[in-house]
Design an enzyme around this catalytic site. Structure first.
Site, PDB file in Angstrom:
ATOM      1  N   LYS B  76     -30.132   4.671  34.477  1.00 24.46           N
ATOM      2  CA  LYS B  76     -30.969   5.693  35.108  1.00 24.46           C
ATOM      3  C   LYS B  76     -31.774   5.044  36.233  1.00 24.46           C
ATOM      4  O   LYS B  76     -32.207   3.890  36.106  1.00 24.46           O
ATOM      5  CB  LYS B  76     -31.895   6.248  34.018  1.00 24.46           C
ATOM      6  CG  LYS B  76     -32.663   7.505  34.354  1.00 24.46           C
ATOM      7  CD  LYS B  76     -33.508   7.910  33.131  1.00 24.46           C
ATOM      8  CE  LYS B  76     -34.244   9.220  33.326  1.00 24.46           C
ATOM      9  NZ  LYS B  76     -35.025   9.593  32.115  1.00 24.46           N
ATOM     10  N   SER B 151     -34.238  14.471  31.173  1.00 26.86           N
ATOM     11  CA  SER B 151     -34.160  14.027  32.542  1.00 26.86           C
ATOM     12  C   SER B 151     -33.031  13.019  32.809  1.00 26.86           C
ATOM     13  O   SER B 151     -32.666  12.804  33.959  1.00 26.86           O
ATOM     14  CB  SER B 151     -35.487  13.392  32.944  1.00 26.86           C
ATOM     15  OG  SER B 151     -35.742  12.235  32.172  1.00 26.86           O
ATOM     16  N   SER B 175     -35.510  13.164  26.713  1.00 25.94           N
ATOM     17  CA  SER B 175     -34.740  12.942  27.942  1.00 25.94           C
ATOM     18  C   SER B 175     -33.468  12.134  27.781  1.00 25.94           C
ATOM     19  O   SER B 175     -32.648  12.101  28.686  1.00 25.94           O
ATOM     20  CB  SER B 175     -35.623  12.268  29.000  1.00 25.94           C
ATOM     21  OG  SER B 175     -36.447  13.221  29.617  1.00 25.94           O
TER      22      SER B 175
END
Lengths: 482, 490
Positions: B76, B151, B175
């Site tokens: 990420k 996310s 997330s």
């Protein structure tokens, strides 16, 4: 502006920010030192880069605890850090890590001996650990330069109760605190470099009232003298306002040392909601028994105790003892000299306070050109009659110039005082015989002419004759022919 | 086509293919489908191939290699990667090249993993749909008109689409787990303090926790074991021994003697029928494996979303104060004074959702409101932790759906933040209590969209979570199903 002769009492509380003498910063491994080129002592952590986290420097905690023990604070076994928010370019993260609701130290006190002989106890509210911000310099053309070497340097903030009643008392408190943190090795206390800074909360009230008046907070106080003048100015300003029926506005004011006045900070500079909340990146600071023991190990004798001991043991005056104990290094120097020549502490004290301190800074005496043992020897040479006061000063100058210890200098320069009374008598007789006119004046009743004969004998012996012996001999010889 | 992390590792070790071949396959897969998916913000093909070649060279020389030698991964874009642009999907960090590696990135490198690049996400990890990326949204490989969750949406999509053998995301309120569920992959949120947060861009410091996403439970466990452990640069990281052997859990084990709690709250309003039926079927499988299902109550979890949106936004408002355009990232051009500079930089650099949360958090911490909001939320958090403490006296792990719904359509909830926030209703309590949680695929709804099963464990008991997950995975074949888009890629 002075409050003398006016019916007001000044009430002062001080917040002292004291940088801790750690090798590294509070939350990262950058060196904690002064005077480097701008932004050299920085890393991603103290620059507040994305993703960085603080890790508490245990040495800073130990130094804070040391101060806490010396000042009689109540050590809190569990304390927490908090974030204090405001936007400013010298605050890289947009918040300062400090302690807010649960500081590491509560209470404590500083005992003062005031110049007028009174003593006073100023209680402390709290001491907490926090990080320093960087430094902004506002240059020409509106540019602001930011140096983050100082960002993250460990501080303790020492908050007093509003218990001081005059600018003099405030300064005495500051001086006492300053001496204590330096004695403890907690801080170098350098005010010019910003290691020891102070904000003052000032209010006034009519003598005898028990409630506090509206206060203003004074910032930018960079010297003891600045503290003194700003508080006197501000108290006078309050009195003028109140005497004209106007109100004091609670606000933060900046001391302008050059102009000798305070001015209100602009609303924008002051209107902060700091939005404190517990720092989630740091667990609660839980002290172990070992932490607390470590903080009490090798605690030095503090200035007040040392002053009292010197007065009691060596018979010094309170004033001399205060001068000699203001700096730990100076007191150590004095005591080392006394240990080498215990017979005359008063003589050593005089030489230290009037001669040595005129030439060498108090915190540099130990490493200076006159080691304590050498000064002790010098006083010893005076005491045993080897040196006159005048010769001793010549030897002292030679010591400052690095010519070695007193015995070597006396030997090399042939400064040994002449105490052989036969030799002195020969010189005296020669001077009397060679100056019949002055002899006649003396015998005619002009007693002050004796000074002339003393001077001539000293000149003839190159200053080495013992002045006491010269005087006694001249008295006898001048009387002989009468 | 990359099959899975552990199987790839075996193939590499056996010499069936080289690290360069595996990396090339991943890069081709990204090239083939990412234009449609939007899972990546940066692909470092050159760097990845160089790392892979290095592993191959060392393997040929007989050198000792790390446990992830030659395995191509993505992370990420919230993890700082030295020399490789890191933006957290925010315009305010556009072009920011970090001077240091996050601790977990350093551990991946030390394990000889190959770092392909950085995954798209919701800006500053604030979102449940990956639509709030400051650059472009991410699309679900099972239905390109739908969101992948967030996310860590880019990471879940990249794993589901076969772009990489595994990924590292972060989980603040779900997330990692929620996008894993919506994309049909495995996502593990370890215990708070298990993986270092140093070098992870902070959203909500007391809740953030990095965690792996992978094709299978054992794949996720392999990444977990490499990344976990005490870090002297993170004062909140835990000095608790990291379990080993989770990547090699024996196949076909049963769950006899294990008690699994099923909270009554889980089958309440808002649960889609497709999710509810997949969940019931999953409970049957677990019972058949020998687990004892126990009804439990977590009475305070109904306040979890409210408490979360006060604590997380408060911490975010503080953590995001450093983005002022002074020392790094983008700075707005002309400004009259300092406050204008801050306003213009932050106004232009932050997206709508980030601004909304900064405003909420600033309000929650303001003088006069702190006690009613932040303080109260912290008290609720304590009560939620106690609910779990009590529950774990009676059970060894807890089972819930990961998300009340399957993937929703792009744009469907953008205008309704409250609906968006409810996407995390089952995942948030776990973050507030700091516990480990995992989402594993447990079926599909009537639209052929994946459903996730959530397993929660005691603090630092990732081992039990993995054990239950692996047994369930062995007994079903959900993880083997791939989106057609991935099947079609080279």
């Amino acid at each position: 502006m002075s409050l003398d002769d006016r019916p007001w009492e000044t009430v002062i509380g001080l917040e002292v920010h004291c940088q801790l003498a750690t090798a590294e910063k509070l939350f990262c491994g950058c060196p904690n030192r002064f005077g480097q080129p701008p932004n050299r002592d920085t890393c991603p952590i103290c620059l507040g880069m994305p993703g960085v986290l603080p890790v508490l420097n245990p040495h800073a905690v130990r130094l804070a605890l040391r101060a806490g023990h010396a000042l009689g604070c109540v050590v809190q076994p569990r304390s927490i850090f908090a974030r204090k928010h405001y936007f400013y370019p010298d605050l890289p993260k947009g918040y300062q890590i400090t302690q807010y609701e649960q500081p590491i130290l509560l209470g404590g006190a500083v005992d003062l001996e005031l110049d007028d002989g009174r003593s006073a106890r100023i209680n402390l509210t709290r001491i907490h650990i926090e990080e320093d911000a960087g430094k902004s310099s506002h240059g020409e053309g509106g540019a602001t330069l930011v140096d983050l070497n100082r960002a993250g340097v460990p501080l303790i903030e020492i908050v007093s109760e509003p218990e001081m009643r005059s600018a003099d008392e405030a300064v005495a408190y500051l001086r006492a605190l300053h001496a204590i943190v330096r004695y403890l090795g907690v801080s170098d206390g350098n005010m010019e470099e910003g290691s020891f800074r102070c904000d003052a909360n000032v209010s006034i009230r009519r003598a005898g009232e028990t409630t506090l008046g509206t206060r203003t907070e004074l910032k930018n106080l960079n010297s003891f003298r600045g503290v003194q003048r700003s508080i006197e100015y501000e108290a006078g300003r309050h009195a003028d306002l109140l005497e004209h029926g106007r109100a004091i506005v609670q606000e933060t004011r900046l001391w302008d040392d050059a102009a000798g006045r305070t001015r209100a900070m602009r609303g924008k500079e002051e209107a902060h909601d700091y939005r404190y909340f517990p720092e989630p990146d740091l667990p609660a600071l839980v002290l172990t028994a070992a932490d607390e023991v470590a903080a009490t190990v090798d605690l030095p004798e503090l200035p007040a105790a040392r002053r009292a001991r010197l007065v009691a043991v060596t018979g010094l005056s309170a004033y001399d003892a205060a001068v000699l104990t203001a700096e730990r290094a100076l007191a150590d120097y004095f005591e080392a000299a006394v240990a080498a020549h215990p017979a005359n502490p008063k003589g050593i004290s005089n030489w230290v306070t009037s001669e040595l301190l005129a030439r060498v800074p108090a915190d540099a005496v130990a490493a200076g050109p006159v080691p304590p043992v050498a000064l002790a020897r010098l006083v010893g040479l005076i005491d045993d009659g080897t040196l006159s006061g005048r010769l001793a000063k010549e030897v002292f100058e030679a010591m400052l110039a690095g010519e070695g210890d007193p015995d070597a200098i006396v030997e090399a320069r042939g400064l040994r005082q002449v105490t052989d009374s036969d030799a002195i008598e020969v010189a005296c007789r020669a001077v009397i015989a060679g100056n019949p006119a002055q002899l006649a004046q003396f015998r005619g009743g002009k007693a002050q002419v004796k000074g002339f004969f003393v001077g001539q004998v000293m000149r003839a012996t190159g200053g080495k004759a013992n002045p006491g012996q010269v005087n006694a001999l001249l008295d006898r010889l001048l009387a002989e022919g009468e | 086509m990359i099959d899975g992390l552990c199987s790839l590792r075996r193939a590499l070790d056996a010499g069936h293919l080289s690290a360069v071949e595996a990396t090339t396959a991943c890069l081709r897969s990204i090239e083939a489908t990412d234009e449609r998916l939007g899972a990546w913000l940066a692909v470092d093909a050159e760097g990845a191939l160089a790392q892979a070649a290095n592993v191959d060279r060392r393997r040929a020389a007989g050198d000792a290699l790390g446990p992830l030698a030659g395995v191509p991964l993505g992370v990420k874009d919230i993890f700082l990667t030295r020399g490789l642009t890191t933006t957290c999907a925010s315009r305010i960090l556009e072009g920011f090249v970090p001077p240091y590696d996050a601790t977990v990135i350093g551990r991946l490198r030390a394990a000889d993993a190959v770092l392909l690049g950085k995954h798209n996400m919701d800006e500053f990890a604030m979102g449940s749909s990956s639509e709030s990326s400051g650059f472009h949204p991410v699309r679900n490989p099972w239905d390109l008109d739908r969101i992948p969750g967030g996310s860590s949406g880019g990471s879940a999509v990249a794993v589901a689409a076969g772009h990489c053998a595994g990924a590292l995301g972060t989980d603040t309120g779900g997330s990692v787990r929620q996008p894993a569920a919506l994309c049909g992959v495995v996502g593990l949120k370890p215990t708070y303090g298990r993986l270092s947060r140093f070098g992870v861009i902070a959203f909500a410091s007391s809740l953030d926790q990095p965690g792996p996403l992978a094709r299978t439970v054992r794949d996720a466990a392999a990444l977990f074991e490499v990344c976990a452990g005490l870090d002297p640069f993170d004062a909140t990281s835990a000095d608790v021994p990291v379990p080993t052997g989770l990547a090699d859990l024996p196949a076909g084990a049963d769950l006899r003697g294990l008690r699994l709690g099923v909270p009554a709250e889980c089958f309440g309003e808002g649960l889609q029928p497709g999710v509810a039926s997949a969940m019931r079927a999953a409970l049957d499988v677990l019972r058949d494996l020998g687990a004892e299902l126990v009804d439990i109550e977590l009475p305070h979890t109904r306040f979890a979303v409210a408490a979360y949106y006060l604590i997380a936004t408060a911490e975010a408002s503080s953590n995001l104060a450093r983005y002022d355009g002074v020392r790094f990232g983008r700075r707005a051009g002309a400004a009259d004074d300092l406050h204008d500079l801050y306003g213009a930089t932050r106004g232009a650099g932050f997206g709508l959702e980030v601004k909304r949360r900064i405003m909420l958090g600033t309000f929650a911490l303001s003088a006069g409101y702190y006690d009613a909001y932040y303080q109260k939320a912290s008290q609720v958090r304590t009560l939620i932790s106690r609910d779990f403490d009590r529950a774990f006296e009676a059970v060894d792990a807890i089972v819930t759906p990961t998300s009340p719904t399957t993937a929703f359509r792009l744009g469907e909830r953008v205008a309704d933040p409250l609906q968006m926030y409810l996407a995390d209703i089952f995942t948030i309590a776990c973050n507030l209590a700091g516990l480990p949680g995992m989402s594993i695929p447990c079926g599909f709804d009537e639209l052929n969209l994946p459903v996730g099963l959530q397993l929660l464990g005691r603090a630092f008991d990732e081992a039990t979570v993995c054990r239950v997950g692996a047994a369930y995975e062995d007994a079903t074949d959900w993880t083997a199903r791939r989106p057609s888009l991935a099947e079609a890629s080279p």
